[in-house]
Design an enzyme around this catalytic site. Structure first.
Site, PDB file in Angstrom:
ATOM      1  N   HIS A  21       0.854  -1.197   0.000  1.00 53.98           N
ATOM      2  CA  HIS A  21       0.000   0.000   0.000  1.00 53.98           C
ATOM      3  C   HIS A  21       0.886   1.241   0.000  1.00 53.98           C
ATOM      4  O   HIS A  21       1.317   1.722   1.047  1.00 53.98           O
ATOM      5  CB  HIS A  21      -0.915  -0.011   1.234  1.00 53.98           C
ATOM      6  N   HIS A  23       1.183   4.986  -2.377  1.00 52.47           N
ATOM      7  CA  HIS A  23       0.626   5.821  -3.444  1.00 52.47           C
ATOM      8  C   HIS A  23       1.753   6.526  -4.199  1.00 52.47           C
ATOM      9  O   HIS A  23       2.581   7.210  -3.586  1.00 52.47           O
ATOM     10  CB  HIS A  23      -0.334   6.863  -2.869  1.00 52.47           C
ATOM     11  N   ASP A  25       1.665   9.169  -6.104  1.00 48.09           N
ATOM     12  CA  ASP A  25       1.613  10.616  -5.949  1.00 48.09           C
ATOM     13  C   ASP A  25       1.796  11.052  -4.503  1.00 48.09           C
ATOM     14  O   ASP A  25       1.772  12.257  -4.210  1.00 48.09           O
ATOM     15  CB  ASP A  25       0.305  11.185  -6.521  1.00 48.09           C
ATOM     16  N   GLY A 183      -9.816   7.811  -2.002  1.00 45.02           N
ATOM     17  CA  GLY A 183     -10.506   9.070  -1.786  1.00 45.02           C
ATOM     18  C   GLY A 183     -11.323   9.048  -0.513  1.00 45.02           C
ATOM     19  O   GLY A 183     -11.259   8.092   0.267  1.00 45.02           O
ATOM     20  N   HIS A 210      -9.949   0.587  -0.282  1.00 44.93           N
ATOM     21  CA  HIS A 210      -9.751   1.425   0.901  1.00 44.93           C
ATOM     22  C   HIS A 210     -11.032   1.342   1.751  1.00 44.93           C
ATOM     23  O   HIS A 210     -12.110   1.733   1.292  1.00 44.93           O
ATOM     24  CB  HIS A 210      -9.548   2.888   0.504  1.00 44.93           C
ATOM     25  N   GLU A 213     -10.915   3.129   7.249  1.00 49.57           N
ATOM     26  CA  GLU A 213      -9.947   4.136   7.689  1.00 49.57           C
ATOM     27  C   GLU A 213     -10.670   5.307   8.324  1.00 49.57           C
ATOM     28  O   GLU A 213     -10.266   5.785   9.385  1.00 49.57           O
ATOM     29  CB  GLU A 213      -9.115   4.621   6.504  1.00 49.57           C
ATOM     30  N   ASP A 302       1.745   4.011   2.853  1.00 49.85           N
ATOM     31  CA  ASP A 302       0.683   4.870   2.347  1.00 49.85           C
ATOM     32  C   ASP A 302       1.278   5.994   1.492  1.00 49.85           C
ATOM     33  O   ASP A 302       1.267   5.909   0.268  1.00 49.85           O
ATOM     34  CB  ASP A 302      -0.181   5.424   3.475  1.00 49.85           C
TER      35      ASP A 302
END
Length: 364
Positions: A21, A23, A25, A183, A210, A213, A302
């Site tokens: 996991h 990202h 970006d 998102g 996701h 969370e 993350d």
């Protein structure tokens, strides 16, 4: 390393690790953000001083809110709108992960976020893959090896999940390992994208979601029972379905027991979970209880830029708070490799020929 070395950050970097996991970006180098912004004329950065920008990302992400945390991505996505930028960011990602001792990674990104300057979804995917190919080549030249698969995310607040799922299926033999939705969770439950998940299942494609969370048990239940998620992104709220008596006896609710019994992997990201307010501190993170109860827990980053972390630093923080040793780091790593969206033969090869030998002289 010698036999039985201390479990320090430096030593953790030297052992093989697996990341599920992360990202794309959320992992840019701060100097790359500044250079890309200058190259494309992006003028919205809060500062162009690299140390200050690095500090700004970390402090802006320390909001205690998932929604506020996500706002920091306006700047990283803002400078990733060209093929050249995507190739560079992906190549550097591969280099940075390999330097941290990661031998297998699944890096996710949302293609729809990088089309503001006219790129097509296919062009985005191909540029990112070219970057990872270049990065793994550079890594190999330095005597290291890393394998990277990508996960294509659809933004749950938009309406392009089925379109992105189709891209994931079309490129699954060209580096794309699976699909995800990302998102804000509140107001955008997983079931809004049922068509996409049905399409993926009928095409025998992998996907994670996701969930748990920022919205709690209902999002986990929907992700698993309605959507068929193979893994849960974060999933920290599963602890709400676990009760402890005064004498320490633990009782699992029906959902928690199902997640554990079915060995549904939890992609946990400790530092990020503190930043978004999902948990109050690393010491209070449910990963400690969940690992003790032998859930299929994995340790992840993350967003390395926003959290100022690496996989190794996450392990070091957990070791400080929970007293973990090399056996625990190995266990978390094997959990992740077993849970990867990679074919069985290659998972087994990495486990038997890379991971287990890498810990052989460290564990009892």
């Amino acid at each position: 390393m010698p036999d039985n070395p201390p479990l320090t950050l430096e030593n953790i970097r030297e052992v093989p690790k697996v990341l599920l996991h992360d990202h794309l970006d959320g992992g840019l180098r701060p100097d790359t953000v500044v250079e890309l912004a200058d190259a494309i004329g992006y003028r919205n950065l809060p500062t162009t001083d690299v140390p200050e920008l690095s500090r700004w990302f970390r402090e802006a992400a320390d909001s205690g809110s998932l929604e506020s945390y996500l706002e920091t991505f306006a700047h990283t996505c803002g400078v990733m709108q060209t093929e050249e930028a995507l190739v560079r960011v992906a190549a550097e990602c591969a280099e940075d992960l390999a330097a941290d001792g990661v031998v297998y990674a699944e890096v996710r990104y949302a293609p729809e976020l990088f089309v503001e300057r006219g790129l097509t979804l296919d062009a985005v995917v191909e540029a990112v893959q070219a970057g990872f190919d270049e990065g793994t080549r550079r890594v190999a030249e330095r005597g290291r090896n890393i394998r990277i698969g990508t996960l294509l995310c659809a933004m749950r607040q938009h309406a392009r999940a089925t379109e992105i799922a189709d891209v994931a299926v079309r490129y699954r033999d060209a580096g794309v390992a699976g699909f995800d939705i990302a998102g804000p969770e509140a107001g955008f439950p997983p079931t809004r994208n049922l068509d996409a998940f049905e399409y993926l299942r009928t095409n025998n494609a992998h996907f994670t979601i996701h969930a748990g969370e920022a919205f709690g048990l209902p999002s986990i239940w929907e992700a698993i029972q309605h959507c068929g998620a193979e893994r849960l992104g974060h999933g920290v709220s599963i602890v709400d379905d676990i009760k402890s008596d005064a004498d320490g006896t633990v009782h699992l609710g029906r959902l928690a027991a199902y997640v554990r019994d079915r060995r549904i992997p939890l992609e946990m990201c400790p530092s990020s979970n503190v930043q978004t307010g999902a948990v109050r501190s690393i010491a209070e993170h449910p990963i400690g209880l969940l690992a003790r109860l032998r859930f299929r827990v994995t340790v992840n980053t993350d967003n390395r830029l926003m959290s100022g972390c690496t996989v190794s630093s996450e392990f070091a923080a957990l070791a400080r708070e929970f007293g973990y040793g090399w056996d625990d780091v190995r266990w978390f790593t094997l959990n992740a490799m077993k849970s990867a969206f990679l074919d069985f033969d290659r998972r087994l090869d990495l486990i038997n020929n890379v991971i287990k030998p890498g810990y052989a002289h460290l564990t009892n």
